[in-house]
Write a protein that holds these residues in place. Structure first.
Motif, PDB file in Angstrom:
ATOM      1  N   THR A 121      -9.032   4.131   8.669  1.00 25.83           N
ATOM      2  CA  THR A 121      -8.338   3.481   7.568  1.00 25.83           C
ATOM      3  C   THR A 121      -9.143   2.258   7.137  1.00 25.83           C
ATOM      4  O   THR A 121     -10.063   1.830   7.834  1.00 25.83           O
ATOM      5  CB  THR A 121      -6.955   2.989   8.017  1.00 25.83           C
ATOM      6  N   ALA A 122      -8.749   1.695   5.994  1.00 30.89           N
ATOM      7  CA  ALA A 122      -9.366   0.432   5.597  1.00 30.89           C
ATOM      8  C   ALA A 122      -8.839  -0.677   6.490  1.00 30.89           C
ATOM      9  O   ALA A 122      -9.573  -1.561   6.927  1.00 30.89           O
ATOM     10  CB  ALA A 122      -9.057   0.132   4.134  1.00 30.89           C
ATOM     11  N   ILE A 123      -7.547  -0.615   6.773  1.00 27.52           N
ATOM     12  CA  ILE A 123      -6.956  -1.650   7.621  1.00 27.52           C
ATOM     13  C   ILE A 123      -5.682  -1.098   8.242  1.00 27.52           C
ATOM     14  O   ILE A 123      -4.876  -0.469   7.568  1.00 27.52           O
ATOM     15  CB  ILE A 123      -6.688  -2.946   6.814  1.00 27.52           C
ATOM     16  N   ASN A 124      -5.539  -1.320   9.533  1.00 27.99           N
ATOM     17  CA  ASN A 124      -4.321  -0.884  10.212  1.00 27.99           C
ATOM     18  C   ASN A 124      -3.259  -1.982  10.241  1.00 27.99           C
ATOM     19  O   ASN A 124      -2.080  -1.689  10.285  1.00 27.99           O
ATOM     20  CB  ASN A 124      -4.627  -0.452  11.660  1.00 27.99           C
ATOM     21  N   HIS A 125      -3.706  -3.225  10.263  1.00 25.89           N
ATOM     22  CA  HIS A 125      -2.752  -4.337  10.338  1.00 25.89           C
ATOM     23  C   HIS A 125      -2.923  -5.237   9.111  1.00 25.89           C
ATOM     24  O   HIS A 125      -3.562  -6.279   9.202  1.00 25.89           O
ATOM     25  CB  HIS A 125      -2.989  -5.168  11.614  1.00 25.89           C
ATOM     26  N   PRO A 126      -2.388  -4.851   7.984  1.00 23.65           N
ATOM     27  CA  PRO A 126      -2.606  -5.684   6.792  1.00 23.65           C
ATOM     28  C   PRO A 126      -1.837  -7.007   6.887  1.00 23.65           C
ATOM     29  O   PRO A 126      -0.738  -7.044   7.438  1.00 23.65           O
ATOM     30  CB  PRO A 126      -2.071  -4.827   5.644  1.00 23.65           C
ATOM     31  N   PRO A 127      -2.418  -8.077   6.361  1.00 18.15           N
ATOM     32  CA  PRO A 127      -1.701  -9.357   6.354  1.00 18.15           C
ATOM     33  C   PRO A 127      -0.622  -9.349   5.270  1.00 18.15           C
ATOM     34  O   PRO A 127      -0.663  -8.524   4.372  1.00 18.15           O
ATOM     35  CB  PRO A 127      -2.808 -10.354   5.990  1.00 18.15           C
ATOM     36  N   PRO A 128       0.327 -10.260   5.390  1.00 18.34           N
ATOM     37  CA  PRO A 128       1.355 -10.332   4.344  1.00 18.34           C
ATOM     38  C   PRO A 128       0.727 -10.724   3.005  1.00 18.34           C
ATOM     39  O   PRO A 128      -0.258 -11.470   2.975  1.00 18.34           O
ATOM     40  CB  PRO A 128       2.293 -11.437   4.833  1.00 18.34           C
ATOM     41  N   VAL A 129       1.273 -10.193   1.940  1.00 19.71           N
ATOM     42  CA  VAL A 129       0.789 -10.572   0.608  1.00 19.71           C
ATOM     43  C   VAL A 129       1.971 -10.993  -0.253  1.00 19.71           C
ATOM     44  O   VAL A 129       3.124 -10.715   0.083  1.00 19.71           O
ATOM     45  CB  VAL A 129       0.041  -9.397  -0.078  1.00 19.71           C
ATOM     46  N   ARG A 130       1.678 -11.663  -1.361  1.00 21.15           N
ATOM     47  CA  ARG A 130       2.748 -12.110  -2.260  1.00 21.15           C
ATOM     48  C   ARG A 130       3.201 -10.954  -3.157  1.00 21.15           C
ATOM     49  O   ARG A 130       2.369 -10.194  -3.683  1.00 21.15           O
ATOM     50  CB  ARG A 130       2.251 -13.228  -3.171  1.00 21.15           C
ATOM     51  N   ALA A 131       4.496 -10.865  -3.325  1.00 22.63           N
ATOM     52  CA  ALA A 131       5.054  -9.785  -4.122  1.00 22.63           C
ATOM     53  C   ALA A 131       4.464  -9.762  -5.524  1.00 22.63           C
ATOM     54  O   ALA A 131       4.229  -8.703  -6.094  1.00 22.63           O
ATOM     55  CB  ALA A 131       6.576  -9.919  -4.197  1.00 22.63           C
TER      56      ALA A 131
END
Lengths: 448, 624, 317
Positions: B292-302
């Motif tokens: 995957t590109a990322i397994n643990h994505p950081p939170p992002v703004r809605a």
């Protein structure tokens, strides 16, 4: 005995009772994401225990014991040519795979005038089978009252492959070993009568030694192997002295079972078989457990099928079953007959080919190289896309065999139509049925 | 009698009040409680003397049957304490108005006020929030309610972010959303983060479906560079955001709020869905070596995603394990509480992909197999979702081969006492139908319809052999509802893929499937599957029924736990770390297990003793 | 000196014994019958179980002179290939236990033709027969049903009976007292599934031989080989749906291989054509003997001799 992944996992840091060790559980330092994943790879012999820096000593001992090969690996070498035999772990190839092909040796006698010529032919023989170069593995030189040392020297000169020296007389053996210095030969054989002298030679010349008893006496064979091993000779090959179909099948099977299932170290060595001039017996030895097969006479019309048989039996059954990519003609097609495309997964190929064949409809089947995957799997993994199909169309030159430019692609990859039209602008792409079973009907309705 | 008097459908249950004169031949359909209550199946009961028998009202039987499709309500495994569990807080503040003596800026003034009423000292804020600050404070006389995010999973020691500043006393709710993006269905809970109560639930087909039914099609669509589709990735992202916004809108309307009052959203979904939602190129997921590109994505703004919650709200996408075992599974493992016990547990989430996890509190191993959408009613000629008009259960009469079915009723028609005409078959209907056709011999173990039976329901259709469940004069659309041989093959393949997954998972760690002590079933199956039928077709392992626990949408439940409780959020991460992923494409044993399962119920009948018994029973009855 | 105990497997299962052909006493006209199967151990491990019957060798005879056979084969048989009756006799003389009559694909195929051809071959030889259609499901049905009727009571083996036409072939076998050759494409599970389906139609498993599909040496031989080993292991472990004797067709497959078929344009390393060709068939067959074949259908008389010698050697105990 081999441990299961979960059994191994119980011995790794993640399962440790010692908190100091357990804290390293799932540390990823071995290169695997979890201890369990590492354990499973260890179980499949696709990882080394040394990759884990934190495994406890006690676990290590247990794991190493379970990983020791039950059949010793024996290496012979010629002039730039190496043969490895042994390390087998299963009785049936479907259980895992057979790892090391048995060495195929042609026997010559020291009384034979053309020994060097035969050896030369053996050394030079190579034949292509599905892109692999199949070769023989060496020459077995038998002391038969001639000049053994001179014959060995001539054979060695004529043929770069490893040798087996066939004599039970230690003096002759030493002469042969001297003549064969510089390569790693197999010395045959130590017997209950001569073993001390032969073991001494094997030690001095650092060659593997075959131990030989008569009549398939497993007890005597094990005892002899143990005696030889007691002198410090570790590389041993077993010859239980059976030469016919039925007893060699029984005895070879028993020895393999003893080594694998009973962990009987005394017989944990490769076996040598003598098939004489009977290719059928040689074939049996290839399938049923010989590490070295010695045949009499060299004839390509016999050697080629035997080499193919060996390649077949030692194909890894864990690899996807593939057919050769290319164009397959079914029911003698004419240039106007339909062209269908599929992948080179054998089951896929067979189901498509069978349907067309049994329908009686003539057709061309273009099998694209999808690395042995079925249509959907290959498509999902990007191994069966417009680009690859277009490539097989050009590389096979199928277009020149046809008087039309129209192809049927599997219904499961209907989405490829657009891209395929872009890749092959001159072609008309038809979407066929999803299932092979519907192909005959489709062809009857849509083609023509 | 739907089943033809074979004791299979349970529709003829009666209550024997004086039981001395009757002998029950089979009680297959009855629980031990039923037996204690005196129930017997009339068709399986021999009256040998005097007996008093009561026929219960039909409706009661109907309801009893419905209950065996166990569904569980959401109950939190903890007593919710927003102060302790929830990183989102409402902080009421009273500021001293500025004057010529105290010319502190608005922001510092607010920070100081927040610090006095809470222990938040180093508040931060995004620019849009800062822009509105002065107005809000001045319009409301220097009183306000601060919406503060105390921490996020990647900053456990505190982000202390001011998400919004509200007029004082304007709300006594703090809204959050838990979302599960399924390949086929997207579902959402609207939850009050102050009470932990679910205010609304909504579900809808994923808008991406029109660009492909399964993840692979979506990935290819997102990555293809054809002229007709220049930005597939962007389009798929907008489609799923559109679906989520629609659900937010629907849920908000039900709770009588605006969706912009939602200040936190936690999202579960398979890796492909998360990638598409975040606009991450997913192409490497399907190509070797499947990363995957990322397994643990950081939170992002809605706001960055276009999701119509508050634009400064954090959108927290839960972590996944691997390309084909995503956040839906790590969330599901937590949602299902599988790690809470040392009992060997099999967790199963069947959506368009079948993912499964085997393990206990010490180890977890997972795999994914491509089952296809058949059990969601897609890819089957007359398949549909489990909504009004869907046939959800079928019985086939073993003598006449006539089908009887139950339709998910239209409440309006039901109120009038009218039957709801069927429109198609949903997943549970398909499972039930396949099982009934098989048990009664309408199809053989290979799925071939048996034309020798001479039933008008078995016929040669346009696409090969088919079985008619409802004639056109009974259906809503006036067409016959049928199941074709191709549908049957699809269903058998789907169930075979799932069962093969179990087999390989168990084999890989050297345990036997019969050792499994609990089977937790989540995903779209989780609510309305009949265990008996699912075992009969060889979809689920033949274990005692009480070992099966149906949990509904576990991914959504996991997302709910994670949105409410930071410890559970942490557990999802841990589960994702701990889980070992078994790549089935690298495994030849899968193919073998798969072909072995491509049979009804399975090539190895000894793995299905209860089915063998039913078949033997049928054999016995047809002989007598 | 302590003796090493030779490990012996204790198998619980046994391969079914199946008899091909019926003599007058059993309602047929065969001079003899052939029984195969009954093994209680892996191939030729006499030290731990019984191998009551040697594998049977069938020689393939076609209804008319094959158009696509290798000249090496046609020369070996000479003129008899013009006449199925003469060919069947020659096959018997060449040492066949069983004759396989195969209908090739041509325009004269009809129910009547099938009956007549079967009749002349039945009259020409007293050996049990295997009858194969040309291998197209529908056409096979059209020919094998009249064959079944014509040969009523002869306990013929009808083939091939596959997933897609098993109902018709099994019904014909049921009605007229024959056996079927249940063929699946090299897969343990599929083989077992077909046996289950056939048995569910109430054809006794004593009348089913299973045919795991043969691959020639160099052309997938090892898949069939391993599938056969797995089937036999399952049978011995007591799996009742894998206990059928196995029929293989190494003659047909090996002679389809380029190595056996032709001399033109082949590498020198392939050696002498006739030697190689017969080796191709013999080695394919012998590998399958080792993996448990009970009936081998061969084509070349020399291969028959060599495979017979091997079987004799393996049975001498």
């Amino acid at each position: 005995m081999a441990l299961s992944g979960l059994e191994i996992y119980k011995l790794l840091p993640a399962s440790s009772k010692d908190p100091e060790v357990k804290k390293h559980g799932n540390c990823k330092e071995c290169g695997f994401p979890t201890c369990l994943a590492f354990a499973m790879k260890l179980g499949q012999k696709q990882a080394e225990l040394s990759q884990c820096p934190y495994v406890e000593e006690e676990s290590k001992a247990q794991l190493e014991a379970s990983a020791a090969p039950p059949i010793r690996l024996i290496t012979l070498s010629g002039d730039g040519h190496k043969l490895e035999v042994g390390n087998e772990t299963v009785l049936f190839r479907h259980e895992k795979t057979f790892y090391h092909q048995p060495g195929l040796f042609v026997r010559v006698k020291d009384t034979q005038a053309d020994a060097a010529e035969v050896a030369k032919a053996v050394g030079e023989y190579t034949v292509d089978y599905v892109g692999m170069d199949l070769t023989l593995d060496g020459v077995a030189v038998e002391a038969d009252g001639g000049d053994f040392a001179a014959t060995v020297a001539a054979v060695k000169e004529a043929c770069p492959l490893p040798l087996v020296l066939l004599t039970e007389d230690p003096v002759t053996a030493e002469a042969g070993l001297k003549a064969a210095e510089g390569i790693q030969s197999l010395l045959w054989a130590a017997t209950p009568e001569n073993w001390e002298a032969m073991a001494k030679l094997a030690g001095e010349y650092k060659v593997p030694l075959a131990v030989h008893v008569d009549g398939g006496d497993v007890d005597a064979l094990a005892a002899l192997a143990e005696q030889v091993q007691g002198t410090g000779v570790e590389d041993i090959v077993l010859d239980p002295g059976v030469r016919d179909h039925v007893s060699s099948l029984s005895v070879f099977t028993q020895l393999r079972r003893l080594a694998l299932k009973k962990n009987e170290r005394k017989v944990g060595y490769p076996l040598i078989a003598f098939a004489g001039d009977d290719p059928v017996l040689a074939g049996q030895h290839i399938a049923k457990y010989a590490g070295f097969v010695v045949v009499d006479g060299f004839s390509p019309g016999t050697v080629y099928p035997l080499l193919v048989m060996r390649a077949n039996i030692f194909t890894d059954p864990q690899k996807p079953i593939q057919v050769k990519p290319g164009v397959y003609e079914i029911n003698n097609p004419k240039p106007s007959d339909p062209l269908m495309v599929t992948t080179n997964f054998s089951i896929t190929y067979f189901s498509v080919a069978n349907e067309i064949e049994s329908s009686g409809i003539p057709g061309w089947l273009l099998v694209a190289d999808a690395e042995g995957m079925s249509v959907l799997t290959a498509w999902a993994a990007g191994k069966f896309d417009a680009e690859r199909i277009a490539k097989s169309v050009t590389s096979t030159g199928i277009g020149e065999k046809l008087d039309h430019q129209r192809m049927v692609i599997p219904g499961h990859v209907a989405v490829l139509m657009g891209e395929l039209e872009e890749e092959l602008p001159d072609w008309e792409i038809n979407v066929g049925p999803r299932e092979a079973v519907d192909l005959p009907n489709f062809l009857k309705m849509q083609w023509g | 009698m739907p089943c033809g008097g074979q004791g299979r459908c349970g529709r003829c249950a009666v209550i024997v009040q004086d039981g001395t004169g009757v002998r029950r031949r089979s009680t297959l359909r009855l629980t031990s409680d039923d037996l204690d209550a005196g129930y017997a199946l009339a068709c399986q009961t021999v009256v040998e003397g005097d007996a008093v028998v009561t026929i219960p009202p039909q409706e009661k039987i109907e309801r009893r049957l419905v209950t065996d499709k166990t569904a569980t309500q959401v109950t939190l495994p903890f007593i919710y304490d927003p102060v302790q569990h929830q990183p989102m807080h409402l902080v009421p503040v009273e500021l001293d108005p500025p004057d010529m003596v105290d010319q502190t800026d608005d922001w510092s003034r607010l920070k100081r006020a927040v610090a006095t009423t809470s222990d938040v000292s180093d508040l931060t804020a995004d620019l849009p929030t800062l822009r509105r600050l002065g107005t809000v404070l001045r319009e409301h006389n220097w009183g306000a309610t601060a919406v503060v995010e105390m921490d996020t999973w990647d900053r456990p020691n505190g982000s202390h972010r001011l998400v919004d500043l509200l007029p004082p006393g304007s709300t006594d709710h703090l809204w959050g959303a838990a979302v599960d993006i399924g390949t086929t269905t997207v579902s959402l809970y609207l939850v009050d983060l102050l009470t932990g109560e679910i205010a609304a639930k909504a579900a809808e087909y994923n808008g991406q479906i029109k660009r492909g039914e399964d993840v692979i099609s979506r990935i290819i669509y997102a990555s293809s560079r054809s002229s007709r589709n220049s930005d597939g990735l962007g389009e798929l992202g907008s489609l799923v955001v559109g679906t989520i916004n629609e659900l937010l809108e629907r849920a908000a309307r039900r709770a009588k709020i605006s969706s912009s009052e939602v200040y936190k959203m936690t999202v579960a979904g398979n890796s492909t869905m998360i990638h598409l939602f975040l606009g991450l190129p997913p192409s490497s997921i399907r190509l070797e070596p499947f990363v995957t590109a990322i397994n643990h994505p950081p939170p992002v703004r809605a706001g960055e995603l276009g999701v119509n919650v508050h634009p400064q709200a954090s959108v927290d996408c839960l972590p996944g394990v691997a390309s084909y075992v995503g956040a839906d599974i790590s969330a599901g493992v937590i949602g299902s509480r599988m790690c809470d016990s040392s009992a060997l547990t099999l967790f199963l989430d069947v959506g368009t992909n079948g993912e499964m996890v085997l393990g206990d509190c010490d180890w977890l191993i997972s795999c994914a197999c491509s089952a296809g959408p058949a059990f969601e009613g897609a890819g089957v000629r007359d398949g549909m979702r489990a909504t009004v008009g869907a046939i959800e259960e079928v019985w086939v009469n073993s003598e006449t081969y006539e089908p009887t079915y139950r339709v998910i009723p239209n409440p309006k028609l039901e109120a009038r006492g009218d039957p709801t005409p069927p429109r198609g078959l949903c997943g549970s209907g398909l499972i039930s139908l396949l099982s009934e056709m098989f048990i009664t011999g309408v199809i053989d173990k290979g799925g071939h319809p048996n034309f020798d039976l001479g039933s008008p329901h078995i016929r040669q259709g346009e696409h090969g052999p088919e079985y008619v469940i409802a004639w056109g004069d009974q259906t809503e659309h006036g067409r016959d509802i049928v199941i074709t041989k191709v549908d049957i093959d699809n269903l058998v393949r789907a169930k075979a893929a799932i069962y093969a997954g179990f087999t390989v998972l168990a084999q890989s760690v050297g345990v036997d499937l019969s050792m499994v002590e609990r089977v937790l079933v989540g995903g779209s199956f989780g609510q309305y599957i009949n265990v008996e039928k699912a075992v009969q077709i060889g979809l689920l392992p033949d274990l005692p029924w009480e070992r099966f626990i149906f949990l509904g949408n576990t991914a959504l439940q996991g997302a709910l736990l994670a949105v409410l409780n930071r410890e559970y959020r942490q557990q999802v991460s841990e589960a994702a770390q701990l889980m070992t992923y078994l790549e089935l494409s690298a495994d030849n044993t899968f193919y073998d297990a798969f072909t072995s399962a491509l049979f009804l119920p399975h090539t190895d009948l000894t793995q299905f003793p209860s089915v063998a018994e039913v078949l033997a029973d049928r054999e016995g009855q047809s002989v007598t | 000196m302590p003796t090493i105990e030779v490990p012996k497997e204790k198998w619980s299962g046994k391969v079914r014994e199946i008899t091909l052909g019926a003599t007058a006493a059993d309602g047929g006209t065969r001079a003899k019958t052939v029984t195969v199967g009954g093994e209680t151990t892996l191939p030729y491990l006499h030290f731990e179980g019984d191998i009551p019957h040697p594998p049977a060798i069938a020689i393939e005879v076609q209804d008319r002179k094959p158009a696509d056979w290798s000249p090496v084969l046609l020369e070996a048989w000479g003129d008899v290939t013009e006449d199925p009756a003469a060919w069947a006799k020659a096959a018997e003389e060449a040492g066949a236990d069983v004759v396989m009559l195969r209908f090739s694909l041509h325009d004269d195929l009809s129910a009547e033709y099938a009956r007549e051809t079967l009749r002349v071959v039945l009259d020409a030889t007293g050996l049990p027969l295997i009858v194969f259609g040309p291998g197209q499901a529908e056409l096979d049905n059209d020919l094998l049903v009249p064959v079944a009727e014509e040969g009523k009571g002869e306990k013929l083996v009808l083939g091939v009976c596959e997933d897609k036409n098993y109902r018709t072939i099994v019904a014909a076998a049921l009605a007229h007292g024959h056996l079927v050759d249940a063929r699946c494409p090299m897969d343990v599970n599929l083989s077992k599934q077909l046996n289950i389906l056939i048995s569910d139609m109430n054809l006794p498993l004593e009348r089913v031989v299973m045919d795991p599909t043969t691959g020639a040496l160099g052309y997938g031989m090892e898949y069939g080989y391993s599938v056969m080993e797995r089937l036999r292991l399952a049978a011995l472990q007591g799996d009742g749906m894998t206990q059928q004797p196995m029929l293989v067709t190494p003659g047909e497959e090996a002679w389809r291989a380029k190595e056996a078929r032709t001399e033109e344009g082949v590498p020198e390393a392939w050696g002498d054509w006739a030697e190689r060709a017969v080796n191709w068939e013999t080695l394919t067959a012998s590998a399958l003997v080792e993996s448990g074949a009970d009936i081998l259908v061969l084509r070349h008389p020399e291969s028959v001799k060599r495979v017979r010698a091997m079987i004799d050697a393996l049975m001498s105990n």
